[in-house]
Write a protein that holds these residues in place. Structure first.
Motif, PDB file in Angstrom:
ATOM      1  N   ARG A   6       6.118  -1.462  -5.916  1.00 26.66           N
ATOM      2  CA  ARG A   6       7.411  -1.293  -5.225  1.00 26.66           C
ATOM      3  C   ARG A   6       7.388  -2.008  -3.883  1.00 26.66           C
ATOM      4  NH1 ARG A   6       7.253   4.364  -7.353  1.00 26.66           N
ATOM      5  NH2 ARG A   6       8.994   4.596  -8.790  1.00 26.66           N
ATOM      6  N   TYR A  19       2.994  -4.312 -11.400  1.00 28.08           N
ATOM      7  CA  TYR A  19       3.863  -3.149 -11.177  1.00 28.08           C
ATOM      8  C   TYR A  19       3.683  -2.750  -9.721  1.00 28.08           C
ATOM      9  CZ  TYR A  19       4.908  -2.565 -16.118  1.00 28.08           C
ATOM     10  OH  TYR A  19       5.375  -2.752 -17.403  1.00 28.08           O
ATOM     11  N   ALA A  37       4.319   1.693 -15.637  1.00 30.90           N
ATOM     12  CA  ALA A  37       3.141   0.822 -15.695  1.00 30.90           C
ATOM     13  C   ALA A  37       2.284   1.167 -16.912  1.00 30.90           C
ATOM     14  CB  ALA A  37       2.330   0.951 -14.408  1.00 30.90           C
ATOM     15  N   ALA A  71       3.230   1.964  -7.359  1.00 23.61           N
ATOM     16  CA  ALA A  71       3.991   1.598  -8.570  1.00 23.61           C
ATOM     17  C   ALA A  71       4.551   2.829  -9.268  1.00 23.61           C
ATOM     18  CB  ALA A  71       3.071   0.846  -9.528  1.00 23.61           C
ATOM     19  N   ASP A  72       5.566   2.592 -10.092  1.00 28.03           N
ATOM     20  CA  ASP A  72       6.053   3.628 -11.017  1.00 28.03           C
ATOM     21  C   ASP A  72       4.986   3.710 -12.124  1.00 28.03           C
ATOM     22  OD1 ASP A  72       7.116   4.868 -13.252  1.00 28.03           O
ATOM     23  OD2 ASP A  72       9.130   4.011 -12.987  1.00 28.03           O
ATOM     24  N   ASN A 107       7.156  -5.662 -12.639  1.00 29.21           N
ATOM     25  CA  ASN A 107       7.680  -4.360 -13.062  1.00 29.21           C
ATOM     26  C   ASN A 107       8.195  -4.361 -14.495  1.00 29.21           C
ATOM     27  OD1 ASN A 107       7.069  -2.868 -10.679  1.00 29.21           O
ATOM     28  ND2 ASN A 107       8.682  -4.030  -9.647  1.00 29.21           N
ATOM     29  N   ARG A 108       7.511  -5.116 -15.345  1.00 29.79           N
ATOM     30  CA  ARG A 108       7.773  -5.087 -16.790  1.00 29.79           C
ATOM     31  C   ARG A 108       6.516  -5.591 -17.489  1.00 29.79           C
ATOM     32  NH1 ARG A 108      10.432  -9.867 -19.821  1.00 29.79           N
ATOM     33  NH2 ARG A 108       8.475  -9.441 -20.887  1.00 29.79           N
TER      34      ARG A 108
END
Ligand code: NAP
Length: 525
Positions: free
Chosen positions: A454, A452, A303, A298-299, A474-475
């Motif tokens: 990818r 979160y 996160a 994840a970013d 991812n939010r």
């Protein structure tokens, strides 16, 4: 009519908006405490007994007193709603819908004044207060349009020789019982949905935020809602709640609040009272224990930011608040570090101060119950942020808690299972994505959630297996928008009514089918 669009939240980085709020707060405080009546059948009623509303940021500050309804007033309110149903249920849907549009316009006009009251009565910072207000406008605007859709012709399969029509008609008198945490948005949304569909209502606001409830009653009156359609009866839930729920003339109950009260209402409503001729309908939206999963790829900046915003926005007092973050082992230590830094950077303070990010919790009872969970957490996890009452200038007389984070929490620990409803976050380590999903699904709740990641494969797996009514990728897991993110949860989070969605008004309606055999021209007058 214009297409529905979400109301924009005011930009408080602009000096004009900040000054506007400061003036509105000053005006509210200058005006001094107000006395607010009940409203039954259009009549203002006082009872001699009062519910006091105080600022949770400074409990010495009395904002107002609201007349407290007892059994006689609750019964009068039900009778008034019953009487008004005869005409309101036959009022054309377009006229009912117009009342909601006018109410939205009045709220826009009174925006700063209402924001100021939301800030002081509910302990919201300006941005959260205006978000609550914008959502109230959205509910009014959205349901006004939705009613026209339900009032339109409904598609049926054609049958030769018959004219068939399906129409949606209202149910009757409803009890509307909202919580305090979105004292304008949820109260307005639940009330608006019930009345735009032609029902009449006994509205019992939360005892924590009755002044804001009164403002909506005033707004609806100014918008032209006839007397008796909404009867405003603040009172203690434990004193008049059962009476209202069990009354034989109550046709439906629309409730939002805790699991405990929701289950009680559901049980009482299922019993048939003497003289009752229908099965009561219960819409019950309840608590949550909402999780965010952070995948290994994840970013992690996004996160950690999303976790902090979801966990501590409005002091964690949103049913959608993140109260557990389940983090994959390879990124666990780094995400913990960032979440701790983010939580530590949040300024706790009075909501009037524009620099404040975390205001007070709603009251002394909440402070005690959350503090109890913090003590439990100290035995169940590693305290890595907060853990105490917040100290500092201006905080002594309010209910301020530090944003609190526990790391290395066991998935079955109490702070990982029970709704705390305050600024307390549990961090849980998972060895892989499957285990993270299993942990995320291990409570009795199922309201909001976020992932979160990818990894397309992991997101798709979560889409199917993560059992939450509102799942975000991812939010953050808070901030549902009317019409965009219809809202409601699974399991003990409630009946999944999806407030702000196209199915919602159906809960306040029943369908009637009229089938007419087509007769010859001389067979019918
Ligand atoms: P609460 O204590 O359950 O109260 C909710 C409402 O029920 C209040 O108006 C309360 O009145 C009333 N009430 C209490 N006892 C009653 C009874 N025996 N019969 C009828 N009504 C009764 O909940 P809260 O503290 O206000 O709100 C926080 C809870 O709401 C949290 O659990 C949160 O997760 C949940 N919530 C859920 C959603 C959702 O959409 N799922 C949204 C927002 C909040 P009094 O104030 O007079 O006690």
């Amino acid at each position: 009519m214009e297409l529905f669009r979400n109301e924009q939240i005011l930009d408080f980085s602009q000096g004009a908006n900040r000054d506007g709020i400061a003036h509105a707060i000053a005006a509210l405080l200058d005006q001094g405490p107000e006395d607010v009546p009940l409203k039954i059948g259009g009549e203002r009623v006082v009872t001699g007994r009062w519910i006091e509303s105080r600022d949770p940021g400074d409990a010495r500050r009395l904002l107002g007193r609201v007349a407290r309804a007892g059994a006689p007033e609750a019964l009068r309110a039900i009778a008034a709603a019953d009487g008004a149903f005869r005409t309101w249920s036959r009022t054309p849907p377009a006229d009912r819908s117009a009342v909601l549009h006018r109410a939205a316009a009045i709220i826009r006009r009174r925006r700063l004044e209402l924001d100021a009251l939301l800030m002081l009565e509910a302990g919201k910072v300006a941005l959260e207060a205006d978000g609550d207000l914008a959502e109230a406008i959205d509910f009014l605007e959205f349901y006004a349009r939705e009613m026209l859709r339900y009032a339109g012709e409904q598609p049926l399969v054609k049958l030769a020789g018959e004219a068939n029509a399906l129409t949606y008609i209202p149910l009757g008198v409803g009890a509307v019982i909202p919580p305090w945490n979105f004292p304008l948005a949820i109260l307005a949304g639940m009330t608006a949905a019930a009345v735009v569909t032609g029902n009449t209502v006994v509205l019992k606001p939360s005892s924590e935020t009755p002044l804001i409830g009164w403002r909506l009653a005033e707004v609806l009156e100014e918008a032209g809602l006839p007397a008796g359609v909404v009867n405003f009866v603040p009172g203690s839930g434990s004193e008049i709640g059962d009476l209202i729920v069990q009354h034989p003339r109550i046709r439906f109950i629309s409730f939002t609040g805790s699991k405990e009260v929701g289950l009680r209402i559901n049980e009482l409503a299922a019993r048939t009272s003497e003289g009752q001729i229908w099965i009561k309908r219960v819409v019950a939206e309840m608590g949550g224990k909402d999780s965010i999963i952070v995948d290994a790829d994840a970013d992690i900046t996004a996160a950690a930011d999303g976790i902090v915003a979801s966990a501590f926005g409005y002091q964690g007092q949103k049913c959608s608040a993140c109260s557990r973050a389940i983090i994959l082992d390879p990124v666990y230590d780094e995400v913990v570090r960032r979440v701790v830094a983010g939580a530590g950077a949040l300024r706790v303070g009075p909501v009037e101060d524009p620099a404040t990010r975390v205001g007070p919790v709603i009251g002394e009872g909440a402070l005690r119950s959350i503090s109890k969970y913090i003590e439990i957490g100290k035995g169940e996890g590693r305290l890595v942020a907060g853990g105490a009452r917040a100290q500092g200038p201006g905080l002594d007389n309010g209910f301020f808690l530090e944003p609190t984070v526990f790391a290395d929490v066991h998935p079955k620990a109490r702070i990982s299972q029970e709704e705390i409803f305050g600024p307390v976050l549990a961090l849980i380590r998972a060895r892989d994505f499957d285990q993270a999903l299993a942990i995320a699904n291990n409570t009795e709740f199922g309201l909001t959630a976020a992932v979160y990641s990818r990894s397309r494969a992991h997101l798709e797996k979560a889409r199917v297996e993560f059992h939450a009514g509102n799942l975000y990728f991812n939010r953050k897991c808070t901030g549902a928008l009317v019409g965009v993110h219809p809202f409601g949860g699974f399991n003990m989070s409630g009946t999944d009514s999806k407030a702000g969605g196209r199915d919602y008004l159906l809960l306040f309606l029943q369908a009637k089918l009229v089938s007419e055999k087509v007769l010859g021209p001389r067979e019918v007058q």
